[in-house]
Design a protein around this motif. Structure first.
Motif, PDB file in Angstrom:
ATOM      1  N   VAL A 178       8.797   1.610   5.452  1.00  5.13           N
ATOM      2  CA  VAL A 178      10.129   2.175   5.747  1.00  5.13           C
ATOM      3  C   VAL A 178      11.210   1.359   5.057  1.00  5.13           C
ATOM      4  O   VAL A 178      12.168   1.913   4.495  1.00  5.13           O
ATOM      5  CB  VAL A 178      10.372   2.210   7.276  1.00  5.13           C
ATOM      6  CG1 VAL A 178      11.800   2.634   7.584  1.00  5.13           C
ATOM      7  CG2 VAL A 178       9.388   3.156   7.953  1.00  5.13           C
ATOM      8  N   GLU A 179      11.065   0.041   5.077  1.00  2.00           N
ATOM      9  CA  GLU A 179      12.054  -0.829   4.454  1.00  2.00           C
ATOM     10  C   GLU A 179      12.036  -0.656   2.936  1.00  2.00           C
ATOM     11  O   GLU A 179      13.088  -0.622   2.287  1.00  2.00           O
ATOM     12  CB  GLU A 179      11.759  -2.286   4.837  1.00  2.00           C
ATOM     13  CG  GLU A 179      12.845  -3.265   4.452  1.00  2.00           C
ATOM     14  CD  GLU A 179      14.123  -3.129   5.259  1.00  2.00           C
ATOM     15  OE1 GLU A 179      15.118  -3.751   4.871  1.00  2.00           O
ATOM     16  OE2 GLU A 179      14.131  -2.383   6.267  1.00  2.00           O
ATOM     17  N   GLN A 180      10.848  -0.546   2.367  1.00  2.00           N
ATOM     18  CA  GLN A 180      10.737  -0.344   0.921  1.00  2.00           C
ATOM     19  C   GLN A 180      11.459   0.917   0.465  1.00  2.00           C
ATOM     20  O   GLN A 180      11.967   0.980  -0.648  1.00  2.00           O
ATOM     21  CB  GLN A 180       9.267  -0.251   0.496  1.00  2.00           C
ATOM     22  CG  GLN A 180       8.492  -1.545   0.561  1.00  2.00           C
ATOM     23  CD  GLN A 180       7.086  -1.388   0.005  1.00  2.00           C
ATOM     24  OE1 GLN A 180       6.866  -0.675  -0.973  1.00  2.00           O
ATOM     25  NE2 GLN A 180       6.118  -2.033   0.632  1.00  2.00           N
ATOM     26  N   GLN A 181      11.475   1.933   1.346  1.00  2.00           N
ATOM     27  CA  GLN A 181      12.080   3.217   0.985  1.00  2.00           C
ATOM     28  C   GLN A 181      13.587   3.266   1.233  1.00  2.00           C
ATOM     29  O   GLN A 181      14.222   4.287   0.980  1.00  2.00           O
ATOM     30  CB  GLN A 181      11.393   4.356   1.758  1.00  2.00           C
ATOM     31  CG  GLN A 181       9.925   4.547   1.395  1.00  2.00           C
ATOM     32  CD  GLN A 181       9.731   4.820  -0.092  1.00  2.00           C
ATOM     33  OE1 GLN A 181      10.410   5.671  -0.659  1.00  2.00           O
ATOM     34  NE2 GLN A 181       8.800   4.101  -0.717  1.00  2.00           N
ATOM     35  N   SER A 182      14.146   2.172   1.741  1.00  2.00           N
ATOM     36  CA  SER A 182      15.599   2.151   1.956  1.00  2.00           C
ATOM     37  C   SER A 182      16.296   2.157   0.605  1.00  2.00           C
ATOM     38  O   SER A 182      15.738   1.728  -0.416  1.00  2.00           O
ATOM     39  CB  SER A 182      16.007   0.904   2.740  1.00  2.00           C
ATOM     40  OG  SER A 182      15.836  -0.266   1.947  1.00  2.00           O
ATOM     41  N   LYS A 183      17.533   2.629   0.586  1.00  2.00           N
ATOM     42  CA  LYS A 183      18.261   2.754  -0.682  1.00  2.00           C
ATOM     43  C   LYS A 183      18.422   1.412  -1.380  1.00  2.00           C
ATOM     44  O   LYS A 183      18.351   1.327  -2.609  1.00  2.00           O
ATOM     45  CB  LYS A 183      19.618   3.427  -0.466  1.00  2.00           C
ATOM     46  CG  LYS A 183      20.532   2.782   0.556  1.00  2.00           C
ATOM     47  CD  LYS A 183      21.800   3.602   0.744  1.00  2.00           C
ATOM     48  CE  LYS A 183      22.769   2.977   1.747  1.00  2.00           C
ATOM     49  NZ  LYS A 183      22.305   3.141   3.142  1.00  2.00           N
ATOM     50  N   GLN A 184      18.610   0.341  -0.608  1.00  2.00           N
ATOM     51  CA  GLN A 184      18.785  -0.976  -1.215  1.00  2.00           C
ATOM     52  C   GLN A 184      17.552  -1.393  -2.009  1.00  2.00           C
ATOM     53  O   GLN A 184      17.658  -1.782  -3.176  1.00  2.00           O
ATOM     54  CB  GLN A 184      19.062  -2.023  -0.134  1.00  2.00           C
ATOM     55  CG  GLN A 184      19.204  -3.430  -0.699  1.00  2.00           C
ATOM     56  CD  GLN A 184      19.461  -4.468   0.379  1.00  2.00           C
ATOM     57  OE1 GLN A 184      19.229  -4.236   1.564  1.00  2.00           O
ATOM     58  NE2 GLN A 184      19.934  -5.633  -0.028  1.00  2.00           N
ATOM     59  N   TRP A 185      16.380  -1.291  -1.389  1.00  2.00           N
ATOM     60  CA  TRP A 185      15.189  -1.809  -2.062  1.00  2.00           C
ATOM     61  C   TRP A 185      14.625  -0.841  -3.089  1.00  2.00           C
ATOM     62  O   TRP A 185      13.961  -1.260  -4.045  1.00  2.00           O
ATOM     63  CB  TRP A 185      14.155  -2.246  -1.028  1.00  2.00           C
ATOM     64  CG  TRP A 185      14.727  -3.339  -0.173  1.00  2.00           C
ATOM     65  CD1 TRP A 185      14.932  -3.316   1.172  1.00  2.00           C
ATOM     66  CD2 TRP A 185      15.245  -4.599  -0.631  1.00  2.00           C
ATOM     67  NE1 TRP A 185      15.527  -4.480   1.601  1.00  2.00           N
ATOM     68  CE2 TRP A 185      15.737  -5.283   0.509  1.00  2.00           C
ATOM     69  CE3 TRP A 185      15.347  -5.210  -1.879  1.00  2.00           C
ATOM     70  CZ2 TRP A 185      16.310  -6.556   0.422  1.00  2.00           C
ATOM     71  CZ3 TRP A 185      15.924  -6.480  -1.969  1.00  2.00           C
ATOM     72  CH2 TRP A 185      16.395  -7.138  -0.828  1.00  2.00           C
TER      73      TRP A 185
END
Length: 492
Positions: A178-185
């Motif tokens: 989920v974190e990998q798919q955030s716009k930042q990453w």
């Protein structure tokens, strides 16, 4: 105090065990209540009181934990002293804390989980200061099963700051899906792939991001040199009579606005937005906007998750003073609006816990400094809740920062949030750094988020005010010592 009768009863019947006392002392020490710990220690034996004295010494001077604790201290208490000592030492001297942890953790009986928690604490403390040790410590922590969101973010952040693109990809891969798919990453994965000459993969990620409307989407569009997507959507039609009939709070708000009772008005809005039907929040936002309650319109749309109602989420009130002061100070009106939107959401009478006041959240000390600097007798820094005063002084301060940083909007915006003294220390002195890397490697979470939000909002306000926009890449030159126009030691 409330437990004293119970304590007396337990003591009278000799049921107060050493284990019970140490548990309570440990709790008091964790809460930094030394007086309470000393008071609880009166029920200990003399030998145990000496152990507590050693604990308090380490608490006051955590560097003592770098030497062996006295043999007279029992293992359980040694472990408690050592654990707290490492935590406190990590704040003051993380390198020494790491050395002490490595040296004594087995001797004091820490299991692997307890060791990992402390190792992560120490690693993060080195990261906050960008110490050379941070990179290897974070890599060890994240590679050996004690990673968390903070430790991974800091590993990635250090890689961004150092342009370590393989290291950045490694850190992102360790994150939760989920974190990998955030716009930042997604953006930083694309940047790392681009730097590694994996152009097709990076462009695919940029294109995905560029369909959205946010800081990273605009940055992605800049990498591809394609148009920004603002994606506005029309709001639902308003039926004010039905709304006023259904929600009596709205009628009360009307009356309170008429007699200028802001605190009671806010309370009514709070109650209304907590009970309003999700499907009617857009209509409530329209009404709030008509009543010039812009902060409440923005809150209503946020609760409704109506992110595409741009005219309501990004209103342009106080247009005359904003335009006048933008022209006078040689800065963009959209930038003033971007600051205002982030600082107060257009609530002119708010005050932060530290004293920042009004639309542009000026500190009284800063307002006084700027008032004298521009030599204006027509404004009062003591009346910062008045829109005219706040906008005039806030715009002048923004212009002052813009000049100080040679027109660098990124540095001026960061300085508006964190202060010039801090920002000056964050500017690289040896080699320049790309602005997007500089922003995402800032040590303060709040300032990182603030700068990105203001840049995003300024682009949106430009599109609404001028029917065109300035690309972020055009206001984001590399950051380096050349970014400061001249030394200025009199920072407000």
């Amino acid at each position: 105090m409330a437990c004293r009768p119970v304590d007396d009863l337990i003591r009278k019947h000799k049921k107060l065990t050493g284990s019970m006392i140490w548990k309570r002392i440990n709790l008091a020490m964790k809460k930094h209540k030394l007086s309470l710990a000393k008071s609880l220690g009166k029920d200990l034996s003399r030998k145990e009181q000496k152990m507590l004295s050693e604990w308090i010494k380490v608490y006051k001077n955590p560097k003592l934990i770098s030497k062996p604790l006295p043999k007279s201290i029992v293992p359980l208490v040694k472990k408690l002293i050592f654990t707290q000592g490492i935590r406190k030492l990590a704040t003051k001297d993380p390198a020494l804390a790491q050395k002490s942890l490595e040296l004594y953790h087995k001797q004091y009986g820490l299991n692997s989980d307890q060791y990992n928690v402390l190792a992560r604490k120490v690693a993060l403390r080195t990261a906050y200061r960008y110490q050379p040790l941070a990179k290897s410590l974070l890599h060890d922590v994240n590679s050996h099963g004690s990673k968390n969101e903070d430790s991974l973010r800091w590993q990635a952040q250090i890689a961004i700051k150092e342009s370590d693109w393989p290291g950045l990809l490694e850190a992102i891969e360790l994150m939760e899906t989920v974190e990998q798919q955030s716009k930042q990453w997604l953006y930083w994965k694309a940047r790392a792939l681009e730097a590694s000459q994996q152009i097709k993969e990076s462009n695919d990620l940029y294109r995905t991001l560029a369909r959205q409307r946010n800081y990273y989407a605009f940055m992605a569009a800049d990498r591809l040199n394609i148009d920004y997507q603002f994606n506005p959507k029309p709001i639902k039609k308003l039926k004010p009579d039905e709304l006023l009939k259904k929600y009596p709070e709205l009628l009360r708000i009307q009356e309170l606005l008429a007699i200028d009772w802001p605190l009671s008005t806010k309370r009514e809005w709070y109650h209304l937005l907590n009970k309003a039907d999700q499907n009617e929040l857009q209509a409530v936002a329209v009404l709030a906007n008509q009543w010039k309650q812009h902060a409440q319109a923005i809150r209503s749309l946020a609760k409704a998750k109506s992110w595409d109602a741009l005219n309501l989420r990004f209103p342009t009130p106080y247009k005359q003073p904003v335009m006048q002061n933008a022209k006078r100070n040689g800065i963009e009106a959209a930038w003033i609006y971007g600051i205002m939107r982030r600082e107060s959401a257009f609530a002119k009478d708010i005050k932060s816990p530290v004293g920042a006041t009004g639309l542009m959240q000026l500190m009284p000390k800063t307002a006084k400094y700027i008032s004298k600097k521009i030599s204006s007798k027509n404004i009062s820094y003591k009346k910062l809740t008045e829109a005219k005063n706040n906008i005039e002084l806030g715009s002048a301060y923004l212009s002052y920062l813009n000049q100080k940083y040679a027109g660098n909007k990124v540095l001026a915006t960061a300085s508006y949030n964190a202060g010039p003294n801090r920002v000056d220390k964050w500017i690289p002195t040896e080699a320049s750094l790309a602005a997007d890397q500089w922003i995402d490697s800032l040590p303060y979470n709040e300032t990182r988020a603030y700068v990105k939000a203001v840049l995003e909002y300024t682009a949106i306000f430009n599109s609404l005010l001028n029917k065109r926009y300035t690309r972020l890449k055009d206001v984001m030159p590399d950051i380096g010592s050349h970014s400061i126009l001249k030394p200025d030691t009199k920072h407000p």
